[in-house]
Design a protein around this motif. Structure first.
Motif, PDB file in Angstrom:
ATOM      1  N   LEU A 100       0.845  -1.190   0.000  1.00 35.11           N
ATOM      2  CA  LEU A 100       0.000   0.000   0.000  1.00 35.11           C
ATOM      3  C   LEU A 100       0.880   1.239   0.000  1.00 35.11           C
ATOM      4  CD1 LEU A 100      -3.237   0.667   1.960  1.00 35.11           C
ATOM      5  CD2 LEU A 100      -1.371   2.321   2.177  1.00 35.11           C
ATOM      6  N   SER A 101       0.556   2.203  -0.875  1.00 41.84           N
ATOM      7  CA  SER A 101       1.264   3.479  -0.918  1.00 41.84           C
ATOM      8  C   SER A 101       0.262   4.604  -0.711  1.00 41.84           C
ATOM      9  CB  SER A 101       1.979   3.649  -2.266  1.00 41.84           C
ATOM     10  OG  SER A 101       2.689   4.881  -2.318  1.00 41.84           O
ATOM     11  N   TYR A 102       0.648   5.588   0.126  1.00 38.60           N
ATOM     12  CA  TYR A 102      -0.333   6.612   0.503  1.00 38.60           C
ATOM     13  C   TYR A 102       0.391   7.887   0.920  1.00 38.60           C
ATOM     14  CZ  TYR A 102      -4.869   8.092   2.584  1.00 38.60           C
ATOM     15  OH  TYR A 102      -6.040   8.718   2.882  1.00 38.60           O
ATOM     16  N   ASN A 103       0.094   8.989   0.258  1.00 37.12           N
ATOM     17  CA  ASN A 103       0.535  10.304   0.728  1.00 37.12           C
ATOM     18  C   ASN A 103      -0.515  10.795   1.716  1.00 37.12           C
ATOM     19  OD1 ASN A 103       0.839  13.150   1.038  1.00 37.12           O
ATOM     20  ND2 ASN A 103       1.990  13.266  -0.860  1.00 37.12           N
ATOM     21  N   VAL A 104      -0.165  10.834   2.988  1.00 35.07           N
ATOM     22  CA  VAL A 104      -1.148  11.105   4.037  1.00 35.07           C
ATOM     23  C   VAL A 104      -1.257  12.582   4.398  1.00 35.07           C
ATOM     24  CG1 VAL A 104      -0.978   8.799   5.023  1.00 35.07           C
ATOM     25  CG2 VAL A 104       0.564  10.598   5.842  1.00 35.07           C
ATOM     26  N   HIS A 105      -0.463  13.435   3.720  1.00 28.36           N
ATOM     27  CA  HIS A 105      -0.593  14.892   3.888  1.00 28.36           C
ATOM     28  C   HIS A 105      -0.527  15.293   5.359  1.00 28.36           C
ATOM     29  CE1 HIS A 105      -2.631  18.907   2.899  1.00 28.36           C
ATOM     30  NE2 HIS A 105      -1.516  18.861   2.184  1.00 28.36           N
ATOM     31  N   HIS A 106       0.460  14.750   6.065  1.00 28.44           N
ATOM     32  CA  HIS A 106       0.676  15.040   7.488  1.00 28.44           C
ATOM     33  C   HIS A 106      -0.518  14.613   8.346  1.00 28.44           C
ATOM     34  CE1 HIS A 106       4.187  17.251   6.138  1.00 28.44           C
ATOM     35  NE2 HIS A 106       3.419  17.921   5.314  1.00 28.44           N
ATOM     36  N   PHE A 107      -1.246  13.585   7.879  1.00 29.58           N
ATOM     37  CA  PHE A 107      -2.432  13.071   8.578  1.00 29.58           C
ATOM     38  C   PHE A 107      -3.525  14.136   8.705  1.00 29.58           C
ATOM     39  CE2 PHE A 107       1.117  10.518  10.279  1.00 29.58           C
ATOM     40  CZ  PHE A 107       0.711   9.268   9.830  1.00 29.58           C
ATOM     41  N   THR A 108      -3.537  15.071   7.796  1.00 30.24           N
ATOM     42  CA  THR A 108      -4.505  16.161   7.829  1.00 30.24           C
ATOM     43  C   THR A 108      -5.016  16.415   6.428  1.00 30.24           C
ATOM     44  OG1 THR A 108      -3.373  17.187   9.693  1.00 30.24           O
ATOM     45  CG2 THR A 108      -4.908  18.573   8.482  1.00 30.24           C
TER      46      THR A 108
END
Length: 361
Positions: A100-108
């Motif tokens: 799984l690959s995911y850009n989480v945007h600083h969890f925000t």
């Protein structure tokens, strides 16, 4: 009058057919040498749609004129396949390595409003239970629920992790069910973007190098998206704002071209088969994608369906997050999962080791 209108329509058709053809050059021409085709490459879906409309238009009025757009479409059929998968692959039900690959945007989701979905995002990762997770733009906190150690403890399938700092409190983060025996970084000059790579021992004692990539961002600010809306709706945006946005895109194209070369050279020297995950910030019709992909396979192309658009925003609202892999592996069940916890959507696939596969690729 009808004859005159059809002549004008054919002239416009010629322009858009030629423009679509030039967009194909974006994968071959480095933007730091000539940047114009890069913009057309990003506009590929719209240029393609216009040419398809012309095909149906001429079928109704003058069928013999459909061949211009059809010919240009055929010339770029490989790009179409990188963008769209018209038929779903057979569902894989066996065992493999779920990535799984995911850009989480600083969890925000929204940094300007500080709108956080971190509890739901963490629960999502837990429910997906991947074997390898590559996160970009994470918060690297020393304690709390968002710290790497806490996330590792939260997900039963994960036992190891590796991180790198792009700033004091942020950077890429790689989790793995399997042992990480070596780690390294690719840092780019004058950029906060970087690549983290981990050598992971997979079942069967196969070692793979997993690249967790975040290439140069476009750095379009939220209040600048009005320019993008104006360009796509046909309104007349302010010239100064338009130049500012286009200038940012141009600079990002140029910077990513060099980053792609560095990453590609590193991949070619890898002593192990590779899995390349991450946010490339560029579409499939781009120099960046083509340079990094090289001889690697694309999990979406091999086992995806639909468009796979992975950016949960306005520009570019296309597929910019990828899972690429060496010929040792075979991809199954690629998915783009539409959850609104970040300004990106996660992408996931299941990899299996192919029989008699050549590791030289």
């Amino acid at each position: 009058m009808k004859s005159f209108i059809l002549k004008i329509a054919f002239f416009v058709n010629i322009i858009f057919a030629l423009t679509l053809g030039v967009s194909y050059l974006s994968v071959h021409i480095p933007p730091d040498r000539f940047w114009y085709p890069a913009f057309l490459g990003m506009a590929y879906p719209y240029l393609l749609l216009i040419n398809i409309i012309f095909i149906f238009f001429w079928l109704w009025f003058k069928p013999r004129r459909i061949w211009l757009s059809i010919l240009v479409f055929i010339l770029g059929i490989n790009h179409f396949n990188d963008y769209y998968q018209l038929f779903p692959s057979k569902k894989f039900t066996g065992k493999g390595i779920k990535v799984l690959s995911y850009n989480v945007h600083h969890f925000t989701y929204d940094l300007s409003k500080k709108k956080s979905n971190s509890p739901e995002l963490l629960e999502f990762l837990k429910s997906e239970a991947p074997d390898i997770i590559c996160l970009q733009e994470t918060r690297l906190l020393k304690r709390g629920k968002l710290s790497p150690a806490s996330i590792c403890d939260l997900i039963p399938s994960i036992h190891y992790y590796q991180l790198a700092h792009t700033t004091t409190y942020a950077g890429p983060l790689t989790f793995s069910r399997f042992p990480i025996v070596n780690l390294g970084e690719i840092r780019f000059k004058n950029s906060y973007n970087m690549v983290l790579f981990s050598d992971i021992v997979l079942p069967g004692n196969d070692t793979a190098r997993v690249y967790n990539c975040h290439l140069q961002s476009n750095r379009i600010l939220p209040d600048e998206y009005g320019v993008v809306d104006s360009l796509t709706t046909g309104n007349d945006p302010k010239l100064k704002e338009t130049r500012l946005v286009l200038g940012k895109l141009k600079r990002a194209f140029v910077v990513r071209a060099n980053q792609a070369r560095i990453l590609s050279a590193h991949i070619k020297k890898s002593p192990y088969p590779v899995i390349v995950c991450g946010d490339f910030n560029d579409t499939p019709v781009s120099f960046t994608y083509r340079e990094v992909r090289g001889k690697l396979k694309d999990a979406f192309v091999e086992s995806g369906f639909g468009t796979g658009n992975s950016y949960n925003g306005k520009l570019p609202s296309f597929r910019i997050d990828y899972i690429l892999y060496s010929n040792l592996f075979e991809a199954h069940n690629f998915k783009r999962i539409k959850v609104g916890y970040s300004d990106h959507y996660p992408v996931t696939t299941t990899l299996t080791v192919r029989d008699n596969a050549s590791e030289s690729e």
